[in-house]
Design a protein around this motif. Sequence first.
Motif, PDB file in Angstrom:
ATOM      1  N   THR A   1      -5.946 -63.660  13.673  1.00 47.07           N
ATOM      2  CA  THR A   1      -7.218 -63.655  12.942  1.00 47.07           C
ATOM      3  C   THR A   1      -8.374 -63.139  13.790  1.00 47.07           C
ATOM      4  O   THR A   1      -9.261 -62.435  13.282  1.00 47.07           O
ATOM      5  CB  THR A   1      -7.551 -65.069  12.434  1.00 47.07           C
ATOM      6  OG1 THR A   1      -7.482 -65.995  13.533  1.00 47.07           O
ATOM      7  CG2 THR A   1      -6.581 -65.502  11.342  1.00 47.07           C
TER       8      THR A   1
ATOM      9  N   PRO B   1      -1.600 -65.549  10.858  1.00 46.23           N
ATOM     10  CA  PRO B   1      -2.775 -66.354  11.222  1.00 46.23           C
ATOM     11  C   PRO B   1      -3.104 -66.309  12.707  1.00 46.23           C
ATOM     12  O   PRO B   1      -4.250 -66.550  13.095  1.00 46.23           O
ATOM     13  CB  PRO B   1      -2.372 -67.775  10.793  1.00 46.23           C
ATOM     14  CG  PRO B   1      -1.331 -67.574   9.742  1.00 46.23           C
ATOM     15  CD  PRO B   1      -0.589 -66.344  10.143  1.00 46.23           C
TER      16      PRO B   1
ATOM     17  N   SER C   1     -10.491 -59.919  12.706  1.00 46.41           N
ATOM     18  CA  SER C   1     -11.940 -60.052  12.485  1.00 46.41           C
ATOM     19  C   SER C   1     -12.707 -58.982  13.231  1.00 46.41           C
ATOM     20  O   SER C   1     -13.633 -58.360  12.682  1.00 46.41           O
ATOM     21  CB  SER C   1     -12.401 -61.451  12.930  1.00 46.41           C
ATOM     22  OG  SER C   1     -11.777 -62.465  12.175  1.00 46.41           O
TER      23      SER C   1
ATOM     24  N   SER D   1      -9.005 -73.231   5.391  1.00 43.67           N
ATOM     25  CA  SER D   1      -7.845 -72.663   6.074  1.00 43.67           C
ATOM     26  C   SER D   1      -8.279 -71.757   7.220  1.00 43.67           C
ATOM     27  O   SER D   1      -9.238 -70.997   7.095  1.00 43.67           O
ATOM     28  CB  SER D   1      -6.997 -71.864   5.082  1.00 43.67           C
ATOM     29  OG  SER D   1      -5.979 -71.156   5.747  1.00 43.67           O
ATOM     30  N   SER D   2      -7.557 -71.862   8.327  1.00 41.90           N
ATOM     31  CA  SER D   2      -7.807 -70.946   9.447  1.00 41.90           C
ATOM     32  C   SER D   2      -7.034 -69.644   9.267  1.00 41.90           C
ATOM     33  O   SER D   2      -7.138 -68.740  10.090  1.00 41.90           O
ATOM     34  CB  SER D   2      -7.398 -71.620  10.759  1.00 41.90           C
ATOM     35  OG  SER D   2      -6.028 -71.980  10.723  1.00 41.90           O
ATOM     36  N   ALA D   3      -6.229 -69.559   8.190  1.00 38.99           N
ATOM     37  CA  ALA D   3      -5.442 -68.349   7.913  1.00 38.99           C
ATOM     38  C   ALA D   3      -6.156 -67.420   6.936  1.00 38.99           C
ATOM     39  O   ALA D   3      -5.635 -66.367   6.597  1.00 38.99           O
ATOM     40  CB  ALA D   3      -4.074 -68.729   7.355  1.00 38.99           C
ATOM     41  N   ARG D   4      -7.330 -67.843   6.454  1.00 34.71           N
ATOM     42  CA  ARG D   4      -8.138 -66.978   5.593  1.00 34.71           C
ATOM     43  C   ARG D   4      -9.395 -66.578   6.347  1.00 34.71           C
ATOM     44  O   ARG D   4      -9.974 -67.376   7.082  1.00 34.71           O
ATOM     45  CB  ARG D   4      -8.526 -67.709   4.296  1.00 34.71           C
ATOM     46  CG  ARG D   4      -7.396 -67.869   3.307  1.00 34.71           C
ATOM     47  CD  ARG D   4      -7.922 -68.389   1.969  1.00 34.71           C
ATOM     48  NE  ARG D   4      -8.451 -69.738   2.062  1.00 34.71           N
ATOM     49  CZ  ARG D   4      -7.795 -70.844   1.728  1.00 34.71           C
ATOM     50  NH1 ARG D   4      -6.556 -70.770   1.281  1.00 34.71           N
ATOM     51  NH2 ARG D   4      -8.356 -72.028   1.846  1.00 34.71           N
ATOM     52  N   LEU D   5      -9.820 -65.353   6.140  1.00 40.34           N
ATOM     53  CA  LEU D   5     -11.033 -64.852   6.772  1.00 40.34           C
ATOM     54  C   LEU D   5     -12.111 -64.631   5.722  1.00 40.34           C
ATOM     55  O   LEU D   5     -11.809 -64.350   4.556  1.00 40.34           O
ATOM     56  CB  LEU D   5     -10.757 -63.543   7.515  1.00 40.34           C
ATOM     57  CG  LEU D   5      -9.752 -63.597   8.671  1.00 40.34           C
ATOM     58  CD1 LEU D   5      -9.551 -62.200   9.251  1.00 40.34           C
ATOM     59  CD2 LEU D   5     -10.240 -64.552   9.751  1.00 40.34           C
TER      60      LEU D   5
ATOM     61  N   GLU E   1     -15.198 -64.061  10.071  1.00 35.51           N
ATOM     62  CA  GLU E   1     -14.785 -65.279  10.767  1.00 35.51           C
ATOM     63  C   GLU E   1     -13.803 -66.043   9.894  1.00 35.51           C
ATOM     64  O   GLU E   1     -13.647 -65.742   8.701  1.00 35.51           O
ATOM     65  CB  GLU E   1     -16.002 -66.147  11.086  1.00 35.51           C
ATOM     66  CG  GLU E   1     -16.822 -66.510   9.862  1.00 35.51           C
ATOM     67  CD  GLU E   1     -18.184 -67.085  10.211  1.00 35.51           C
ATOM     68  OE1 GLU E   1     -18.399 -67.451  11.373  1.00 35.51           O
ATOM     69  OE2 GLU E   1     -19.031 -67.173   9.299  1.00 35.51           O
ATOM     70  N   THR E   2     -13.130 -67.015  10.485  1.00 32.03           N
ATOM     71  CA  THR E   2     -12.195 -67.812   9.699  1.00 32.03           C
ATOM     72  C   THR E   2     -12.973 -68.632   8.671  1.00 32.03           C
ATOM     73  O   THR E   2     -14.161 -68.925   8.859  1.00 32.03           O
ATOM     74  CB  THR E   2     -11.386 -68.762  10.594  1.00 32.03           C
ATOM     75  OG1 THR E   2     -12.271 -69.705  11.208  1.00 32.03           O
ATOM     76  CG2 THR E   2     -10.609 -67.999  11.655  1.00 32.03           C
ATOM     77  N   GLU E   3     -12.302 -68.984   7.611  1.00 28.34           N
ATOM     78  CA  GLU E   3     -12.956 -69.769   6.572  1.00 28.34           C
ATOM     79  C   GLU E   3     -13.460 -71.101   7.129  1.00 28.34           C
ATOM     80  O   GLU E   3     -14.512 -71.593   6.732  1.00 28.34           O
ATOM     81  CB  GLU E   3     -11.969 -70.021   5.424  1.00 28.34           C
ATOM     82  CG  GLU E   3     -12.608 -70.705   4.228  1.00 28.34           C
ATOM     83  CD  GLU E   3     -11.598 -70.968   3.132  1.00 28.34           C
ATOM     84  OE1 GLU E   3     -11.817 -70.503   2.012  1.00 28.34           O
ATOM     85  OE2 GLU E   3     -10.584 -71.646   3.416  1.00 28.34           O
ATOM     86  N   GLN E   4     -12.704 -71.668   8.064  1.00 22.64           N
ATOM     87  CA  GLN E   4     -13.115 -72.932   8.662  1.00 22.64           C
ATOM     88  C   GLN E   4     -14.422 -72.767   9.440  1.00 22.64           C
ATOM     89  O   GLN E   4     -15.341 -73.589   9.323  1.00 22.64           O
ATOM     90  CB  GLN E   4     -12.012 -73.460   9.576  1.00 22.64           C
ATOM     91  CG  GLN E   4     -12.182 -74.909   9.991  1.00 22.64           C
ATOM     92  CD  GLN E   4     -10.929 -75.439  10.646  1.00 22.64           C
ATOM     93  OE1 GLN E   4     -10.458 -74.900  11.640  1.00 22.64           O
ATOM     94  NE2 GLN E   4     -10.382 -76.519  10.110  1.00 22.64           N
TER      95      GLN E   4
END
Length: 384
Positions: free
Chosen positions: A217, A214, A221, A50-54, A238-241
């Motif tokens: 982010t 999101p 960060s 997910s790009s909504a999780r860091l 950074e984003t999880e992705q």
Amino acid sequence: MYALKLITRNALRHKLRTTLTVFGLVIAVLAFGLLQTVIDAWYAGASAASSARLVTRNAISLVFPLPLSYESRIRGVDGVTSVARSNWFGGVYRDPKNFFAQFAVSDNYLDLYPEFIVPDQQRADYQRDRKGALVGRQLADQFGFKLGDVVPIKGTIYPGTWEFVVRGIMEGRDESTITRQMVFHWEYLNETVRKRTPRQADQVGVFVLGVDNPDNTAAISRNVDAVFRNSLAETLTETEQAFQLGFVAMSNQIIAAIRVVSYVVIVIIMAVMANAMAMSARERTVEYATLKALGFGPGFLALLVFGESLAICVAGGALGMLATPPVASAFKQAVGGVFPVFTVSPQTMQLQAACALAVGVFAGIVPAVQAARVRIVEGLRAIG
């Protein structure tokens, strides 16, 4: 309609040659599809991230942990809604070849991962059991884990044999969700480490952050990392992705090699197909001269050759595309759990179709032009 009939008869005139050519195309298109699917499987973890999780880790390297005290300070950053802990365990189940991911996580970890579905009763049982663990559906199917099973894991980072009780099965929200991992209580790990090696206690591998928006982010960060700038353990958020892509980047050369090989296969079959069409056109020089003498134009002759090339490639490409999904499924079963997600994507099917058409066009151009340029007198004198 008449031209289509001639194209079909020409394609089937030398049945053995046509059969072998089509078979070669099937193998080439199938190999291309499987290699592209391997590349997609390599990126599956990053694609599903997910790009909504860091993810916040030590700026030097993932090998170095962060102090537990960072959690409250991260939670105080504007835009951060929740913070979960995660430690890579890196244990071995019975044999090193049975590798799968194990994570020691905080109790709120699953709140940040709605794609993992655990029944309420199983999650409650997991919360009550200090040695409880949740295993993914793919992992449970691979090793036959059931509720209540005791899973012994030999620690590598954390020495000793650790026993975990399966209290729940994590189902994936859809086919793209990778469920080939096990999670257990971070507190259990930390308490045990405190008894054995107190200096290693209260350390966190990474913090997983939930954010309120999101779209913010990047700013969040920067703000998180700013809190720990010039500290003994600076952070990188950074984003999880992006975090997952960092692991994939380590294998970029391998992935590039696989990608090149997949296209080399197409180039090889393109040369084989071009040679087969050139042979067919050369054998029919007298026929093309006769058709010209009867009044058929160069365009008609070119259409016959070009149409035959496309017909053979469409047949081989279609059969190769139809064979790819079942062969991919069998390949996934054969290699075990190496690729948790190994499905043929629509993009791969489109690339297969495009490559088959490209082979047909390339292989038919030169013979079609030669057929169109056949001179009647020279063609009738030719010996096929």
